[in-house]
Design a protein around this motif. Structure first.
Motif, PDB file in Angstrom:
ATOM      1  N   PHE A   1       0.669  -1.477  -0.033  1.00 26.86           N
ATOM      2  CA  PHE A   1       0.070   0.147   0.032  1.00 26.86           C
ATOM      3  C   PHE A   1       0.863   1.253   0.105  1.00 26.86           C
ATOM      4  O   PHE A   1       0.289   2.236   0.010  1.00 26.86           O
ATOM      5  CB  PHE A   1      -0.849  -0.068   1.316  1.00 26.86           C
ATOM      6  CG  PHE A   1      -1.919  -1.087   1.073  1.00 26.86           C
ATOM      7  CD1 PHE A   1      -2.939  -1.197   0.216  1.00 26.86           C
ATOM      8  CD2 PHE A   1      -1.771  -2.272   2.246  1.00 26.86           C
ATOM      9  CE1 PHE A   1      -3.892  -2.352   0.269  1.00 26.86           C
ATOM     10  CE2 PHE A   1      -2.741  -3.084   2.139  1.00 26.86           C
ATOM     11  CZ  PHE A   1      -3.781  -3.335   1.223  1.00 26.86           C
ATOM     12  N   GLY A   2       1.935   1.159  -0.163  1.00 23.96           N
ATOM     13  CA  GLY A   2       2.808   2.373  -0.230  1.00 23.96           C
ATOM     14  C   GLY A   2       4.368   1.999   0.208  1.00 23.96           C
ATOM     15  O   GLY A   2       4.782   0.921   0.430  1.00 23.96           O
ATOM     16  N   TYR A   3       4.952   3.030   0.683  1.00 17.79           N
ATOM     17  CA  TYR A   3       6.336   2.950   1.180  1.00 17.79           C
ATOM     18  C   TYR A   3       6.651   3.665   2.314  1.00 17.79           C
ATOM     19  O   TYR A   3       5.985   4.532   2.802  1.00 17.79           O
ATOM     20  CB  TYR A   3       7.115   3.680   0.060  1.00 17.79           C
ATOM     21  CG  TYR A   3       7.699   2.831  -1.049  1.00 17.79           C
ATOM     22  CD1 TYR A   3       8.763   2.014  -1.107  1.00 17.79           C
ATOM     23  CD2 TYR A   3       6.825   2.734  -2.130  1.00 17.79           C
ATOM     24  CE1 TYR A   3       9.234   1.205  -2.398  1.00 17.79           C
ATOM     25  CE2 TYR A   3       7.357   2.122  -3.283  1.00 17.79           C
ATOM     26  CZ  TYR A   3       8.103   1.050  -3.240  1.00 17.79           C
ATOM     27  OH  TYR A   3       8.627   0.377  -4.340  1.00 17.79           O
ATOM     28  N   ALA A   4       7.595   3.299   3.140  1.00 19.55           N
ATOM     29  CA  ALA A   4       8.243   3.739   4.517  1.00 19.55           C
ATOM     30  C   ALA A   4       9.525   4.131   4.044  1.00 19.55           C
ATOM     31  O   ALA A   4      10.275   3.443   3.673  1.00 19.55           O
ATOM     32  CB  ALA A   4       7.975   3.066   5.710  1.00 19.55           C
ATOM     33  N   LEU A   5       9.922   5.516   4.511  1.00 22.04           N
ATOM     34  CA  LEU A   5      11.202   6.043   4.154  1.00 22.04           C
ATOM     35  C   LEU A   5      11.904   6.377   5.300  1.00 22.04           C
ATOM     36  O   LEU A   5      11.465   7.133   6.447  1.00 22.04           O
ATOM     37  CB  LEU A   5      11.091   7.270   3.344  1.00 22.04           C
ATOM     38  CG  LEU A   5      12.126   7.897   2.561  1.00 22.04           C
ATOM     39  CD1 LEU A   5      12.490   6.715   1.473  1.00 22.04           C
ATOM     40  CD2 LEU A   5      11.696   9.131   1.725  1.00 22.04           C
ATOM     41  N   PHE A   6      13.314   5.972   5.578  1.00 22.77           N
ATOM     42  CA  PHE A   6      14.062   6.089   6.804  1.00 22.77           C
ATOM     43  C   PHE A   6      15.403   6.907   6.511  1.00 22.77           C
ATOM     44  O   PHE A   6      15.957   6.614   5.316  1.00 22.77           O
ATOM     45  CB  PHE A   6      14.205   4.779   7.437  1.00 22.77           C
ATOM     46  CG  PHE A   6      13.064   4.052   7.898  1.00 22.77           C
ATOM     47  CD1 PHE A   6      12.962   3.716   9.566  1.00 22.77           C
ATOM     48  CD2 PHE A   6      12.208   3.344   7.042  1.00 22.77           C
ATOM     49  CE1 PHE A   6      11.910   3.043   9.746  1.00 22.77           C
ATOM     50  CE2 PHE A   6      11.343   2.545   7.677  1.00 22.77           C
ATOM     51  CZ  PHE A   6      10.985   2.574   8.835  1.00 22.77           C
TER      52      PHE A   6
ATOM     53  N   LEU B   1      -4.839   5.540  -3.371  1.00 27.40           N
ATOM     54  CA  LEU B   1      -5.750   4.397  -3.974  1.00 27.40           C
ATOM     55  C   LEU B   1      -7.311   4.619  -3.883  1.00 27.40           C
ATOM     56  O   LEU B   1      -8.123   3.881  -3.987  1.00 27.40           O
ATOM     57  CB  LEU B   1      -5.361   3.132  -3.586  1.00 27.40           C
ATOM     58  CG  LEU B   1      -3.860   2.823  -3.678  1.00 27.40           C
ATOM     59  CD1 LEU B   1      -3.542   1.281  -2.823  1.00 27.40           C
ATOM     60  CD2 LEU B   1      -3.510   2.591  -5.243  1.00 27.40           C
ATOM     61  N   GLU B   2      -7.521   6.012  -3.483  1.00 30.12           N
ATOM     62  CA  GLU B   2      -8.893   6.302  -2.967  1.00 30.12           C
ATOM     63  C   GLU B   2      -9.882   6.152  -4.098  1.00 30.12           C
ATOM     64  O   GLU B   2     -11.187   5.633  -3.783  1.00 30.12           O
ATOM     65  CB  GLU B   2      -9.051   7.698  -2.206  1.00 30.12           C
ATOM     66  CG  GLU B   2      -8.183   7.963  -1.106  1.00 30.12           C
ATOM     67  CD  GLU B   2      -6.693   8.211  -1.538  1.00 30.12           C
ATOM     68  OE1 GLU B   2      -6.503   8.340  -2.739  1.00 30.12           O
ATOM     69  OE2 GLU B   2      -5.978   8.506  -0.634  1.00 30.12           O
ATOM     70  N   ASN B   3      -9.566   6.386  -5.315  1.00 29.66           N
ATOM     71  CA  ASN B   3     -10.415   6.481  -6.536  1.00 29.66           C
ATOM     72  C   ASN B   3     -10.669   5.047  -7.275  1.00 29.66           C
ATOM     73  O   ASN B   3     -11.169   4.981  -8.250  1.00 29.66           O
ATOM     74  CB  ASN B   3     -10.148   7.697  -7.588  1.00 29.66           C
ATOM     75  CG  ASN B   3     -10.217   8.983  -6.974  1.00 29.66           C
ATOM     76  OD1 ASN B   3     -11.281   8.913  -5.995  1.00 29.66           O
ATOM     77  ND2 ASN B   3      -9.275   9.782  -7.147  1.00 29.66           N
TER      78      ASN B   3
ATOM     79  N   GLY C   1      -0.240  -2.316  -4.775  1.00 35.28           N
ATOM     80  CA  GLY C   1       0.843  -3.139  -5.145  1.00 35.28           C
ATOM     81  C   GLY C   1       0.865  -4.630  -4.966  1.00 35.28           C
ATOM     82  O   GLY C   1      -0.173  -4.890  -4.130  1.00 35.28           O
ATOM     83  N   ARG C   2       1.833  -5.211  -5.555  1.00 35.56           N
ATOM     84  CA  ARG C   2       1.879  -6.699  -4.956  1.00 35.56           C
ATOM     85  C   ARG C   2       3.209  -6.984  -5.093  1.00 35.56           C
ATOM     86  O   ARG C   2       3.966  -6.632  -5.841  1.00 35.56           O
ATOM     87  CB  ARG C   2       1.162  -7.442  -6.143  1.00 35.56           C
ATOM     88  CG  ARG C   2      -0.517  -7.398  -6.208  1.00 35.56           C
ATOM     89  CD  ARG C   2      -0.854  -8.129  -5.006  1.00 35.56           C
ATOM     90  NE  ARG C   2      -2.462  -8.467  -5.162  1.00 35.56           N
ATOM     91  CZ  ARG C   2      -3.405  -7.456  -5.098  1.00 35.56           C
ATOM     92  NH1 ARG C   2      -3.087  -6.096  -4.854  1.00 35.56           N
ATOM     93  NH2 ARG C   2      -4.406  -7.837  -5.132  1.00 35.56           N
ATOM     94  N   SER C   3       3.630  -7.797  -4.110  1.00 39.78           N
ATOM     95  CA  SER C   3       5.152  -8.401  -4.013  1.00 39.78           C
ATOM     96  C   SER C   3       5.079  -9.939  -3.844  1.00 39.78           C
ATOM     97  O   SER C   3       3.926 -10.384  -3.221  1.00 39.78           O
ATOM     98  CB  SER C   3       5.794  -7.834  -2.598  1.00 39.78           C
ATOM     99  OG  SER C   3       5.011  -7.695  -1.493  1.00 39.78           O
ATOM    100  N   PHE C   4       6.176 -10.458  -4.329  1.00 37.70           N
ATOM    101  CA  PHE C   4       5.782 -12.038  -4.382  1.00 37.70           C
ATOM    102  C   PHE C   4       7.372 -12.542  -4.978  1.00 37.70           C
ATOM    103  O   PHE C   4       8.058 -11.911  -5.138  1.00 37.70           O
ATOM    104  CB  PHE C   4       4.781 -12.464  -5.371  1.00 37.70           C
ATOM    105  CG  PHE C   4       4.797 -11.372  -6.697  1.00 37.70           C
ATOM    106  CD1 PHE C   4       5.880 -11.330  -7.553  1.00 37.70           C
ATOM    107  CD2 PHE C   4       3.790 -10.729  -6.956  1.00 37.70           C
ATOM    108  CE1 PHE C   4       6.088 -10.609  -8.763  1.00 37.70           C
ATOM    109  CE2 PHE C   4       3.708  -9.834  -8.290  1.00 37.70           C
ATOM    110  CZ  PHE C   4       4.845  -9.733  -8.867  1.00 37.70           C
TER     111      PHE C   4
END
Length: 523
Positions: A128-133, A145-147, A154-157
């Protein structure tokens, strides 16, 4: 006197040979065939212009390679009624450390192609997004993604599981033939590619013919030199690890750590596994065999990962299943070639930091599908080649936005001793941390949901301007003004060469390119 006649004869003969050579090269270039293609192109006669394979079977399209691009393309063309022959070097499940994160924009293309079920039954994780450190601080960047439908994300696999699902779906169509074999060369007749020569799994040398050959044999392509001008750069390498039973600080998010010397990535690839990719600048990496890599990961990298991940990271290093892969970048620079087309990583690559490769490939397939749908006959190679020149223009806005963002962001996110670059890096982190349009704008570009080149340039220079503002407030000193000037010139030095390599006109003004309006051949 005889000597003068002899020298005159030698001079005339030499000049004649030079003129003949130049005329041959000019004629071959006019036919769209590069003079450097001899290594991977062989000339054949298919007989009366018909394309027939050695085993008597017919195909409308030959696809070289059954990775993400090749498998998706085979299913797409097969579903449209084309007879497709796919030749893949190895049909066993691939085991890669990249191609594991599909952005939401790529997932929408997957839906458009009817392949969305390929992310099912492989333990794929929604993203659903990213975290930045950075330096102990962190911010979350959510996809806008509201609309969209609730299933869009996204999908990860595991890359191999995803590819096998797409291969199975392509092979389930009666018009698609999937075969294991190694394509050794393209076959040319009268200036057009008519098919391929390949070696089967049991060592037989065979030929296959079709009106259109599409090369999708990946980043290590041995055929691309005959179809494009490859300018491959290797800015860095990824070191891959799998963390088991690791709980990321933000569930269902990719994590980007702005580390020194370059970024570290974490994202889930199954319900129990997290992929870690450590970027190492340059083409040389510490040796895995003699323990240098383990030492590097523990002493240089480990203390820079978030505390929540530290123990899992060290455990993965100790386990020893460490893999490496060079990160390649290559702008699309095709030779329009009758009877042949390049796609996927064989055609165009960007730094994998942003995970945009599959989104570009799937978007290209949608463009090509729409161009081919009106055509009943693909046998007119010259007219088909002229018509498909529009493909290179129509793909540009999406592809060039994702390409430019990936390569530019990698340079901004990488550490540098230069003070102006440090300020640009910090400005980017702070700008994205502001939230609102300052985060949703860039993340919509990265996700492929809003791939607009002008929006990319605006946000990039907004970051630079924000960085200059931080330097000049509250009191602008001569040193800060100088750093600000170097910051804006440094930002220009990052993005403008990338845009130039993508093509300014095609990227920003595609409607001014004549090929944009090419109509389908009449027959």
């Amino acid at each position: 006197m005889a000597d003068w006649y002899l020298w005159a004869w030698i001079l005339c003969s030499t000049m004649t040979l030079v003129v003949l050579r130049c005329s041959v090269l000019k004629r071959r270039k006019g036919n769209g065939i590069s003079p450097t293609r001899d290594e991977s192109v062989k000339r054949v006669l298919a007989g009366n212009g018909e394309c027939r394979s050695a085993d008597g079977s017919d195909a409308d399209v030959i696809i070289v390679g059954a990775g993400v691009a090749g498998s998706a393309l085979a299913h797409t063309l097969g579903k449209d009624g084309r007879r497709v022959h796919v030749i893949e070097r190895d049909l066993t499940e691939p085991d890669r450390i990249v191609g594991e994160l599909l952005q939401p924009g790529g997932y929408l293309k997957l839906i458009e192609l009817g392949l969305e079920d390929c992310v099912e039954e492989i333990d794929a994780q929604k993203v659903f997004g990213y975290a930045l450190f950075k330096d102990g601080k962190h911010t979350r960047l959510s996809y806008p993604l509201e609309n969209f439908h609730s299933d869009v994300s996204g999908r990860s696999f595991h890359n191999g599981r995803f590819i096998q699902r797409m291969r199975e779906k392509a092979a389930s169509l009666p018009s698609v033939r999937l075969e294991q074999g190694t394509v050794t060369s393209l076959l040319e007749e009268k200036g057009a590619v008519r098919g391929v020569q390949y070696k089967t799994k049991d060592g037989r040398e065979l030929t296959a013919f079709a009106p259109l050959t599409i090369v999708c044999d990946g980043c290590f392509s041995n055929l691309r030199r005959s179809l494009c001008n490859p300018k491959v750069e290797v800015p860095s390498c990824f070191v891959g690890l799998v963390l088991e039973n690791c709980h990321l600080p933000y569930s269902n998010h990719g994590h980007v750590i702005l580390a020194d010397p370059s970024p570290i990535l974490f994202y889930p690839i199954s319900s129990t596994e997290v992929r870690c990719l450590v970027d190492i600048p340059g083409q040389k990496v510490p040796s895995i065999a003699n323990g240098e890599m383990t030492n590097y990961l523990k002493t240089i990298v480990a203390h820079q990962v978030p505390p929540d991940i530290y123990d899992s990271f060290v455990a993965a290093v100790d386990k020893g299943n460490i893999r490496t892969m060079p990160n390649r970048s290559m702008p699309a620079s095709p030779y329009p070639t009758p009877g042949a087309l390049l796609m996927g990583d064989a055609f165009n690559m960007r730094h994998p930091l942003t995970g945009g490769g599959m989104t570009v490939a799937l978007s290209d397939i949608v463009v090509l599908r729409d161009l081919l749908r009106p055509l009943r006959d693909l046998n007119d190679a010259l007219n088909l080649c002229k018509y498909l020149e529009s493909f290179y223009t129509l793909r540009k806005p999406v592809a060039s936005t994702i390409n430019t963002l990936a390569d530019a962001l990698y340079k901004v996110f990488s550490a540098s001793p230069d003070q102006a670059r440090k300020e640009m890096r910090q400005a980017c982190f702070d700008y994205l941390s502001l939230g609102g349009v300052f985060s949703t704008g860039p993340i919509s570009l990265l996700s492929g949901l809003n791939p607009r080149p002008m929006s990319l340039v605006m946000h990039f220079f907004a970051v630079a301007t924000y960085g200059i503002g931080r330097l000049l407030v509250p009191f602008p000193s001569p040193k800060r003004i100088w750093i600000g000037a170097r910051l804006i010139t440094g930002a220009s030095g990052i993005i403008f060469p990338i845009i130039k390599s993508e093509g300014v006109r095609q990227m920003f003004f595609p409607a001014t390119v004549p090929a944009y309006y090419r109509a389908p051949p009449l027959k």
